[in-house]
Design a protein around this motif. Structure first.
Motif, short mmCIF file in Angstrom:
data_model
loop_
_atom_site.label_atom_id
_atom_site.label_comp_id
_atom_site.label_asym_id
_atom_site.label_seq_id
_atom_site.Cartn_x
_atom_site.Cartn_y
_atom_site.Cartn_z
N UNK A 2 0.83 -1.21 0.00
CA UNK A 2 0.00 0.00 0.00
C UNK A 2 0.86 1.26 0.00
N UNK A 3 1.96 1.22 0.72
CA UNK A 3 2.87 2.36 0.73
C UNK A 3 3.50 2.56 -0.64
N UNK A 4 3.81 1.48 -1.30
CA UNK A 4 4.35 1.55 -2.66
C UNK A 4 3.36 2.23 -3.60
N UNK A 5 2.08 1.89 -3.48
CA UNK A 5 1.05 2.48 -4.33
C UNK A 5 0.67 3.89 -3.90
N UNK A 6 1.06 4.27 -2.70
CA UNK A 6 0.72 5.61 -2.22
C UNK A 6 -0.72 5.74 -1.76
N UNK A 7 -1.24 4.69 -1.14
CA UNK A 7 -2.61 4.73 -0.61
C UNK A 7 -2.56 5.15 0.86
N UNK B 254 -0.02 8.87 4.79
CA UNK B 254 0.24 9.28 6.17
C UNK B 254 0.08 8.11 7.13
N UNK B 255 -0.88 7.24 6.84
CA UNK B 255 -1.12 6.08 7.70
C UNK B 255 -0.21 4.91 7.34
N UNK B 256 -0.12 4.61 6.04
CA UNK B 256 0.67 3.44 5.63
C UNK B 256 2.16 3.66 5.86
N UNK B 257 2.62 4.93 5.91
CA UNK B 257 4.03 5.15 6.23
C UNK B 257 4.33 4.70 7.66
N UNK B 258 3.39 4.93 8.58
CA UNK B 258 3.58 4.48 9.96
C UNK B 258 3.52 2.96 10.04
N UNK B 259 2.56 2.35 9.34
CA UNK B 259 2.46 0.89 9.33
C UNK B 259 3.68 0.26 8.67
#
Length: 414
Positions: free
Chosen positions: A97-102, A105-110
């Motif tokens: 998800x972080x790769x796709x940019x979804x 702000x949240x997926x960067x923490x996960x």
């Protein structure tokens, strides 16, 4: 004095008015997320041996280390195999998800939670690239790395186009639900005593800031609160971007100056030795071919030291910096193939990408967009010819517009 004050004012405005390096932070996000995702997928069959309670780095040893250094790892919350599968699955999902940019702000923490949980559980499982991913995963939390080349940017673009047409933007329901679910999970972890004091403050602070951002963006009256939050977010982003650049320079400078002190690097033979180690020789024939050329070994040895020591100073000259950057990226690509260190090389290339020129990145994005559009145009169209109804065995070319709806010979559609 007035010129100096004006220059300071322009500098402050530059670092607060907008988030600098949107393409650079986007490519760094994509690079590190892809590197970590590929690593997790490759090691998926070996996850129990690497991070499980019965692995070589035992549960007791990991507990002692974590208790001593205060590192964060969710894997130490339970020695259950099911918990390992859950954390590993979260790491894979967050990286994708972080790769796709979804919801960056949240997926960067996960993404950071997944990286720290696995790496701090077994600290000896990396090859050097894991240290870079470890640091960058923390830095990326403070960047606005979803401004371009992301699903977030696409959603913002569609919302802006809807407002320009006078339409009402769709209500964001995913954000509050995601924020509530993660807040509940954080509450359970806090009540269970799984987080120490510093990490508790850190995670609750991020959670509160995310809620405040959504509240100001959707409920606050007037533009002043949003402008203030944008200013602070831009300042934090630009500071984190500067730290990422400084970290990359520090890695190369440290590596280069340490190499200078080694006798094998001084006499130009250092590259010869790893080429004859079985662990670093996935292609023995290729390693033998390269090591047989003494002049090539000497040039690569001295060239490596020169590039690494000179790179931080080359940042003051754009052309020299771009040349050395191309040399370093090429070097890491060769290391990935010759020495069999693909993830180390990918991590270093992702770190190097923060220095790529914006014009080159925009050109690269345009080429990718044209290639995608070309693939869409080359897709064969499905034959949508429908059977001719009884009583109409033939028709003149102009009869199609008079035919009943649904019985034209060829219909266009999606």
């Amino acid at each position: 004095m007035s010129r100096f004050a004006a220059a300071i004012g322009r500098g402050i405005a530059r670092v607060t008015d907008r988030a600098l390096g949107p393409y650079q932070t986007a490519v760094v996000r994509v690079g590190f997320a892809a590197t970590w995702l590929l690593f997790l997928l490759r090691e998926f069959p070996h996850r129990q041996e690497m991070y499980g309670p019965d692995g070589p780095w035992s549960w007791d040893l990991a507990q002692q280390l974590v208790a001593g250094n205060g590192a964060f790892t969710a894997l130490m919350w339970s020695d259950s195999r099911i918990w390992l599968e859950a954390v590993y699955g979260l790491a894979v999902l967050s990286a994708a998800l972080f790769l796709l940019g979804w919801r960056t702000r949240t997926t960067s923490v996960l993404f950071m939670v997944g990286v720290l949980s696995l790496q701090n559980r077994s600290v000896f499982m990396g090859d050097g690239g894991d240290n870079v991913i470890h640091l960058m995963a923390i830095y990326l939390v403070f960047t606005r790395c979803g401004q371009v080349w992301s699903l977030d940017a696409r959603r913002a673009r569609l919302a802006h186009a809807a407002r320009a047409r006078g339409e009402r933007s769709p209500t964001d329901r995913v954000g509050p639900v995601l924020w509530s679910v993660l807040g509940f999970a954080l509450l359970l972890a806090s009540l269970a005593g799984r987080l120490d004091g510093d990490w508790t403050v850190f995670f609750w602070g991020l959670w509160a800031v995310q809620g405040l951002w959504w509240l100001v963006g959707h409920r606050a009256r007037g533009a002043e609160p949003r402008v203030l939050l944008d200013l602070i977010a831009n300042l934090v982003h630009n500071a984190a971007l500067l730290v990422i650049m400084a970290e990359a320079c520090l890695i190369y400078a440290t590596a280069g100056w340490y190499k200078i002190q080694g006798s094998r690097w001084q006499d130009g033979t250092a590259v010869h030795y790893p080429l004859h180690l079985d662990y670093f020789s996935p292609w023995p024939a290729l390693s033998d071919l390269l090591s047989a050329n003494g002049m090539l070994v000497m040039l690569v040895t001295y060239g490596t030291v020169l590039v690494q020591v000179a790179f931080p100073f080359a940042l003051f000259n754009r052309r020299v910096k771009n040349v050395l950057l191309a040399l370093m990226i090429t070097e890491h690509a060769v290391i990935a193939v010759v020495l069999g260190l693909p993830f180390f090389s990918l991590a270093m290339i992702a770190a190097d990408a923060v220095f790529l020129p914006t014009s080159f990145l925009r050109w690269m994005g345009g080429q990718a967009a044209r290639a995608r559009d070309g693939l869409h145009r080359r897709r064969p169209r499905k034959d949508r010819t429908l059977p001719v109804p009884r009583g109409r065995q033939s028709a003149a070319p102009g009869d199609a517009e008079h035919a009943p709806v649904g019985f034209t010979h060829e219909r266009s559609g999606t």
